[in-house]
Design an enzyme around this catalytic site. Sequence first.
Site, short mmCIF file in Angstrom:
data_model
loop_
_atom_site.label_atom_id
_atom_site.label_comp_id
_atom_site.label_asym_id
_atom_site.label_seq_id
_atom_site.Cartn_x
_atom_site.Cartn_y
_atom_site.Cartn_z
N LYS A 162 0.86 -1.18 0.00
CA LYS A 162 0.00 0.00 0.00
C LYS A 162 0.89 1.23 0.00
CE LYS A 162 -4.50 0.83 0.19
NZ LYS A 162 -5.60 -0.02 -0.29
N GLY B 52 -21.15 4.78 -3.87
CA GLY B 52 -22.04 5.43 -4.83
C GLY B 52 -22.58 4.45 -5.87
P1 NAI Z 1 -13.94 7.40 -1.75
O1 NAI Z 1 -12.92 8.31 -1.20
O2 NAI Z 1 -14.37 7.56 -3.17
O3 NAI Z 1 -15.27 7.45 -0.86
C1 NAI Z 1 -15.27 7.43 0.52
C2 NAI Z 1 -16.51 8.17 1.01
O4 NAI Z 1 -16.59 8.02 2.42
C3 NAI Z 1 -16.49 9.68 0.73
O5 NAI Z 1 -17.72 10.09 0.16
C4 NAI Z 1 -16.26 10.31 2.11
O6 NAI Z 1 -16.87 11.58 2.25
C5 NAI Z 1 -16.93 9.28 3.00
N1 NAI Z 1 -16.48 9.26 4.39
C6 NAI Z 1 -15.24 9.45 4.88
N2 NAI Z 1 -15.24 9.33 6.22
C7 NAI Z 1 -16.52 9.04 6.57
C8 NAI Z 1 -17.16 8.77 7.81
N3 NAI Z 1 -16.50 8.80 8.97
N4 NAI Z 1 -18.51 8.50 7.79
C9 NAI Z 1 -19.19 8.49 6.63
N5 NAI Z 1 -18.62 8.73 5.43
C10 NAI Z 1 -17.31 9.00 5.41
O7 NAI Z 1 -13.39 5.92 -1.48
P2 NAI Z 1 -13.78 4.57 -2.21
O8 NAI Z 1 -12.87 4.32 -3.34
O9 NAI Z 1 -15.25 4.52 -2.41
O10 NAI Z 1 -13.37 3.51 -1.08
C11 NAI Z 1 -14.18 3.30 0.06
C12 NAI Z 1 -13.53 2.24 0.94
O11 NAI Z 1 -13.44 1.02 0.22
C13 NAI Z 1 -12.11 2.58 1.39
O12 NAI Z 1 -11.88 2.04 2.67
C14 NAI Z 1 -11.25 1.86 0.36
O13 NAI Z 1 -9.96 1.57 0.86
C15 NAI Z 1 -12.07 0.59 0.17
N6 NAI Z 1 -11.84 -0.07 -1.10
C16 NAI Z 1 -12.01 0.60 -2.28
C17 NAI Z 1 -11.82 -0.04 -3.49
C18 NAI Z 1 -12.09 0.63 -4.79
O14 NAI Z 1 -12.19 -0.07 -5.82
N7 NAI Z 1 -12.24 1.95 -4.82
C19 NAI Z 1 -11.38 -1.45 -3.54
C20 NAI Z 1 -11.30 -2.08 -2.23
C21 NAI Z 1 -11.50 -1.39 -1.08
N1 PHE Z 2 -7.90 0.25 -3.55
C1 PHE Z 2 -7.79 -1.08 -4.07
C2 PHE Z 2 -7.98 -2.10 -2.95
O1 PHE Z 2 -7.95 -1.78 -1.78
C3 PHE Z 2 -6.45 -1.23 -4.72
C4 PHE Z 2 -6.41 -1.50 -6.17
C5 PHE Z 2 -7.52 -1.62 -6.97
C6 PHE Z 2 -5.19 -1.67 -6.74
C7 PHE Z 2 -7.41 -1.93 -8.30
C8 PHE Z 2 -5.05 -1.99 -8.07
C9 PHE Z 2 -6.17 -2.13 -8.84
O2 PHE Z 2 -8.20 -3.26 -3.22
#
Ligand code: NAI
Ligand code: PHE
Length: 356
Positions: A78, A186
Amino acid sequence: MALDLEGWDGEELVIRRDAPTGAWIAIAIHSTLRGPAVGGTRIRRYPSVSDALVDVLRLSGGMTVKNAVAGLPCGGAKAVIAVSTDLIGSQREALLERYAAMIESLGGRFDTGPDIGSTEADMDVIGNVTEHVFCRSRAAGGSGTASPWTAAGVLSGIRATLRHGMGSEDLNGRRVLVQGLGEVGGVLIGLLHRAGARLLLTDTDPARVEAAMVRLPDAEAVPPEDATSTECDVFAPCAIGGILNSDTIPGLRCSIVAGAANNQLLEKADADRLRAAGILYAPDFVINGGGIIRGVGAERLGWTDAQIDARVEGIGETLQAIYRDAERLDISTAAAAMRIAHEVLTAAPPIPAGIA
Ligand code: NAI
Ligand code: PHE
């Protein structure tokens, strides 16, 4: 949580202070046992540099087990860029280029992708300097954002968890509380809505809640501070880590926790706390593997869309097997998932990239 470098069982930690911006960049390579270590880049403000290091070390270990359980020929890592202000424009680009040069200097031991605070556009900037990046835009030769596949995997996991815990995977009328309405949350709320779920939505960013309520007027908004105490069938954390802890678990009023956030448990003992409370927990590093399956599958392994979708859908079956193991062995679901990861990491030889 205190920084415990001695307690970290990873391989390499690279830290640099970026003088022009004052940001701290940390790359934690936890394991390259099964191939190049892959993990996202998290860009955010932290209370202190130590907090950023605690986060990156914990997240890196999570990626090793995630990639192992997903059967990917990758190790785990990471990166965190701890910024003191929100960087935009040329300042952001220049920082990302310096970060990309750090990645390049690691000679292929680390490949990154998006995570909280980083976008497809950021991956494009990184991709101008190094090949070791996933999820660039399609225009820049990447496979684009992986979040919809993360959300699809979470949906499959919620269904499997409902099936095991409540006897039916039918989401119709089930109350699902989604915390975090960003890239993953979302998309997830749209999928859940289509499946007939009754949605409860929360985010610390009021604009995100408002936008979601316009899309889905039947949903109910929940104040962020009530996220862990509101009654629902499924609580789906899709925001920050550490949300399941000794303070929040006694107040949970759900039957199931199943969401995308990384490191949902603050400490190991929280898995047993959930179990004692009769809450079925979908281990985060299993249920949220859809994005990395998509990124690595599409860009390194030559998988077709159908192959990727089947793997992502398979997350539900993996969870069912974990729940059966947990019952048979009388252990928490997190411990059962760790057993699978451990088996893969110790028994299976690394798979050469492109052959899996
Ligand atoms: P993002 O940054 O797009 O969305 C996170 C959302 O959570 C934002 O709208 C933010 O305002 C909100 N937020 C932050 N703190 C908060 C709280 N205390 N209470 C309520 N809402 C809060 O992040 P994303 O990409 O959607 O990732 C979300 C989670 O999923 C993270 O923990 C990330 O590491 C994990 N994840 C994401 C992946 C991906 O494909 N984007 C893959 C695997 C895991
Ligand atoms: N944020 C992703 C996860 O926690 C990391 C990732 C996604 C890396 C897609 C590479 C490709 O799983």
